[in-house]
Design an enzyme around this catalytic site. Structure first.
Site, mmCIF file in Angstrom:
data_model
loop_
_atom_site.group_PDB
_atom_site.id
_atom_site.type_symbol
_atom_site.label_atom_id
_atom_site.label_comp_id
_atom_site.label_asym_id
_atom_site.label_seq_id
_atom_site.Cartn_x
_atom_site.Cartn_y
_atom_site.Cartn_z
ATOM 1 N N HIS A 1 0.687 -1.054 0.094
ATOM 2 C CA HIS A 1 0.029 -0.049 -0.035
ATOM 3 C C HIS A 1 0.846 1.273 -0.133
ATOM 4 O O HIS A 1 0.600 2.141 0.774
ATOM 5 C CB HIS A 1 -0.994 0.028 1.123
ATOM 6 N N HIS B 1 -10.043 2.088 0.196
ATOM 7 C CA HIS B 1 -9.871 0.984 1.202
ATOM 8 C C HIS B 1 -10.835 0.995 2.479
ATOM 9 O O HIS B 1 -10.813 0.582 3.435
ATOM 10 C CB HIS B 1 -8.610 0.841 1.660
ATOM 11 N N GLU C 1 -11.679 -3.756 -3.050
ATOM 12 C CA GLU C 1 -10.493 -2.762 -3.595
ATOM 13 C C GLU C 1 -10.567 -3.198 -5.018
ATOM 14 O O GLU C 1 -9.818 -4.038 -5.189
ATOM 15 C CB GLU C 1 -9.256 -2.883 -2.867
HETATM 16 C C1 GLA Z 1 -5.440 -5.393 1.612
HETATM 17 C C2 GLA Z 1 -4.338 -6.513 1.839
HETATM 18 C C3 GLA Z 1 -4.519 -7.207 2.950
HETATM 19 C C4 GLA Z 1 -4.385 -6.248 4.377
HETATM 20 C C5 GLA Z 1 -5.036 -5.132 4.302
HETATM 21 C C6 GLA Z 1 -5.116 -4.010 5.039
HETATM 22 O O1 GLA Z 1 -6.511 -5.752 1.703
HETATM 23 O O2 GLA Z 1 -4.607 -7.371 0.798
HETATM 24 O O3 GLA Z 1 -3.683 -8.189 3.044
HETATM 25 O O4 GLA Z 1 -3.082 -5.914 4.284
HETATM 26 O O5 GLA Z 1 -5.033 -4.363 2.669
HETATM 27 O O6 GLA Z 1 -4.953 -4.548 6.527
#
Ligand code: GLA
Length: 381
Positions: A135, A209, A346
């Protein structure tokens, strides 16, 4: 002190707006209100923008991280509930948020070992998730104060956020100029439009998110939501959640959501991919054509009757079932968010694309403009 301004200007001139004809653009009743939200650690003031439509649907969004702080949506009796997880204060978002409601960038999801090559140059990014980069790194787009374009926002009753990610920020190449536009329609849609340009070749993957619970944030886990994902294939992952590069059929696996199925029905099955993810935490390869706004997923919660459809121009969808939530985050109204209390849908390009030439490219070159749209549309049944 609360500064409060009501922004009610129509998107064209007032006169044209009153005549309800604006170059073919439908007039939405959405209003937007602005109030002071707090200050970042650096002392920058950030604001809360409240978008509201004629059905009472309401989104509160802060320019800190472009974060959707709350989202009120009617149930089948018209009763509103907040369907996204989050905190009561800016300080909590700054202190420790698992990306609740935020814009993610420069690269949404993981890049294996934080390395990639671009035009023969090797880039090394922060390792912030096991052995990998997640991220956007240590201070991704979820942790910065975005600049609000007040003029454009006012004119369209939309929230226009800009961020300039400088060359070398989080070790990514190129100054990336990003724009995110949040809007709300009278069809109970929260729309997110992304665009970006760069002055050097770079990689970009932008997403949003929010953690949803259509029964209301904090009202138990999300295992009884029925989910449909319009995807015949997914990208299987290794134990670090990095795609292996294969596109695998969902048929006969717990990842088959072509037939709407409860999230909880197969989440604990003995199947290597759900074991590795600790539940669902995978990228689905959407069936709809690339670059066309089309349906990606639909979630339904039967006690409230709420339905959420996700439409996107993106080729992929990360469905994450909140497996890392464990009650340590105390959210709005003092409610603890336990295991799987929220799920994320997402929209994205595939994880680790910079290292997977066979995946749709995430490279952005100077002279090109990245554009991407995602709509979260709410209804009842
Ligand atoms: C995304 C990732 C997950 C986790 C979340 C945040 O969805 O794929 O593995 O890291 O973000 O916690």
């Amino acid at each position: 002190m609360k500064t409060s301004v009501i922004l009610t200007t129509l998107s064209c001139s007032l006169l044209i707006g009153l005549l309800s004809s604006c170059s073919g653009t439908k007039q939405e009743s959405t209003t937007m209100e602005k109030s002071l939200y707090g200050k970042t650690a650096e002392g920058t003031e950030v604001f809360l923008y409240t978008l509201r439509n004629k059905h009472g649907m309401e989104a509160r969004i802060t320019n800190y991280g472009g974060t959707v702080v709350s989202l009120l949506v009617p149930d089948r009796d018209g009763k509103l509930a907040d369907v996204v997880l989050g905190f009561d204060s800016l300080a909590s978002y700054i202190a420790d948020s698992p990306y609740f409601g935020s814009i993610i960038g420069r690269y949404g999801n993981r890049i294996g070992k934080g390395n990639f090559d671009l035009n023969g140059v090797k880039y090394t990014l922060a390792i912030n998730n096991g052995a990998n980069h997640l991220h956007g790194g240590l201070k991704g787009f979820d942790k910065v104060a975005w600049i609000v374009d007040e003029r454009e926002s006012k004119a369209g009753k939309v929230l226009v956020l800009n961020y300039l990610s400088k060359d070398g920020e989080e070790e990514y190449p190129g100054s990336l100029s990003v724009k995110v536009v949040y809007s709300m329609t009278d069809s109970n849609e929260l729309k997110i439009e992304y665009s970006a340009t760069t002055d050097k070749p770079t990689v970009v993957n932008l997403t949003h998110h929010s953690y949803f619970n259509l029964a209301g944030a904090g009202n138990g886990n999300i295992l009884d939501h029925e989910l449909f994902i319009d995807a015949d294939r997914f990208t299987p992952v290794d134990p670090g959640l990095i795609p292996t590069g294969e596109l695998k059929s969902v048929r006969g696996t717990p990842l088959d959501f072509i037939t709407p199925t409860l999230i909880g029905a197969r989440i604990n099955d003995v199947y290597d991919q759900v074991k590795v993810g600790g539940g669902y935490d995978h990228n689905w390869v959407l069936n709809k054509p690339a670059n066309v706004l089309g349906i990606a997923a639909r979630a339904y919660e039967k006690t409230s009757g709420r339905v959420m459809e996700v439409l996107t121009t993106e080729p992929g969808l990360q469905f994450y079932s909140g497996n890392f939530l464990n009650g340590t985050h105390v959210g709005k109204g003092g409610r603890k968010y336990d295991h799987r209390y929220g799920f994320c849908l997402e929209t994205q390009h595939f994880p680790d694309s910079p290292n997977k030439p066979q995946f749709p490219t995430t490279v952005l070159n100077p002279g090109q403009t990245l554009t991407s749209t995602t709509v979260y549309r709410f209804s009842v049944k």
